[in-house]
Write a protein that holds these residues in place. Sequence first.
Motif, short mmCIF file in Angstrom:
data_model
loop_
_atom_site.label_atom_id
_atom_site.label_comp_id
_atom_site.label_asym_id
_atom_site.label_seq_id
_atom_site.Cartn_x
_atom_site.Cartn_y
_atom_site.Cartn_z
N THR A 171 -19.22 23.73 44.58
CA THR A 171 -17.76 23.83 44.69
C THR A 171 -17.17 24.64 43.54
O THR A 171 -17.76 24.72 42.46
CB THR A 171 -17.09 22.44 44.68
N PRO A 172 -16.00 25.22 43.75
CA PRO A 172 -15.30 25.89 42.65
C PRO A 172 -15.01 24.95 41.48
O PRO A 172 -14.93 25.40 40.34
CB PRO A 172 -14.02 26.39 43.31
N SER A 173 -14.85 23.66 41.76
CA SER A 173 -14.62 22.70 40.68
C SER A 173 -15.80 22.64 39.73
O SER A 173 -15.64 22.47 38.52
CB SER A 173 -14.35 21.30 41.25
N ASP A 175 -17.69 25.14 39.00
CA ASP A 175 -17.58 26.35 38.18
C ASP A 175 -16.55 26.18 37.08
O ASP A 175 -16.79 26.51 35.92
CB ASP A 175 -17.20 27.54 39.07
N LEU A 176 -15.37 25.66 37.43
CA LEU A 176 -14.32 25.49 36.43
C LEU A 176 -14.76 24.56 35.31
O LEU A 176 -14.52 24.82 34.13
CB LEU A 176 -13.05 24.95 37.10
N ALA A 187 -24.07 28.87 41.91
CA ALA A 187 -23.45 28.30 43.10
C ALA A 187 -24.40 28.35 44.28
O ALA A 187 -25.14 29.32 44.45
CB ALA A 187 -22.17 29.05 43.43
N PHE A 193 -17.90 24.93 50.99
CA PHE A 193 -17.41 26.24 50.56
C PHE A 193 -18.41 27.33 50.92
O PHE A 193 -19.62 27.17 50.75
CB PHE A 193 -17.14 26.24 49.05
N ASP A 197 -16.29 32.21 49.40
CA ASP A 197 -15.48 31.35 48.53
C ASP A 197 -16.07 31.29 47.13
O ASP A 197 -15.37 31.42 46.12
CB ASP A 197 -15.40 29.92 49.08
N LEU A 198 -17.38 31.08 47.08
CA LEU A 198 -18.05 30.87 45.80
C LEU A 198 -18.19 32.16 45.00
O LEU A 198 -18.32 32.12 43.78
CB LEU A 198 -19.41 30.21 46.04
N GLU A 200 -15.83 34.04 44.53
CA GLU A 200 -14.57 34.14 43.81
C GLU A 200 -14.62 33.35 42.50
O GLU A 200 -13.67 33.38 41.72
CB GLU A 200 -13.42 33.61 44.68
N THR A 201 -15.69 32.62 42.28
CA THR A 201 -15.85 31.85 41.04
C THR A 201 -16.55 32.71 39.99
O THR A 201 -16.88 33.88 40.23
CB THR A 201 -16.68 30.58 41.29
#
Length: 226
Positions: A171-173, A175-176, A187, A193, A197-198, A200-201
Motif C-alpha cells: 500500500t502507499p501507506s 511507502d509513506l 512495493a 492497489f 498506483d504503486l 506513484e509512490t
Amino acid sequence: METVTKYVLWDVDGTLLMNGARAGSLYDEAIEFVSGYAPGGTRPGEHGKTDGQIIAERLAQYELDPELHGAVGAKLDELSVVASTSSHRREPTPGVNAALAAVAQEGWTSALLTGNSPTRARAKLSGAGIDTDAFDWEHSFFGDRARQRSEITAAARAALLDQPSVIIGDTPSDDLAAATAGIPFIAVATGIFSVDDLRETGAVVVLDDLVSGLSELRSTLRSLVE
C-alpha cells in the motif's frame, strides 16, 4: 569481523497473505463483545491502517470509551486465532514461500513490520501454511497499539540503527511510513492497489507479484547493499 544482519521487513495483509473478505468485520465483532454495542453498516477501505488505528477510530466513531482499546485488541486476537483454523483462514499470496527462501539465499533475514499484533500475525501466517519460523520475531515490529504506521517504522529504525533494512508492502501507506523512517520500500501489487498506483509512490521497485517479480526482488536486494 562482526557480521551485519540485513533485514527484509514484510507487511502481512495484502503482501504475505491475500486480503480477507471478513477481516474488517472482526474489529466490530470484538467491539460488540467488549462493549455490548452492535455496529452496523458498511465501512470504507482501511487498507494500510494499523490495528491500533482502526480500533481507536472505530471506538471514537461509535462514541465508546477509548479505555476499551486494550480489551478490544485482546478479543480481536482471540477471534483471529479462531478464524485462522476455520474456513475463514487466510490464503498466502502466490510465491510467498519461494520468496522467503530467496531472501534467505541472498543473505537477508526476514522479519515482520505489520499493523497486526504478534498474536494475530502468527495465527494468520500459520493458518495460511506459512512457516512462522521463517521470521525473526525478536526483530519484528507490530501495530496493535500504534495509531499511525509511521510509529512502527520509527520503532524499526530505532531498533535496527544502521543495519541494512528494506520494507516490502502493498500500500502507499507502507511507502509513506518507510520514507518517514528513511527505510527503502519495495512495493508488491498483491493487495488492492495496482502496479500503476504503486508506481506513484517512492518505491525502489514495484513488483506485480512475488512469482513474476522474484528475480527482480533478488536483484533489488543485491543493489541495496552494493
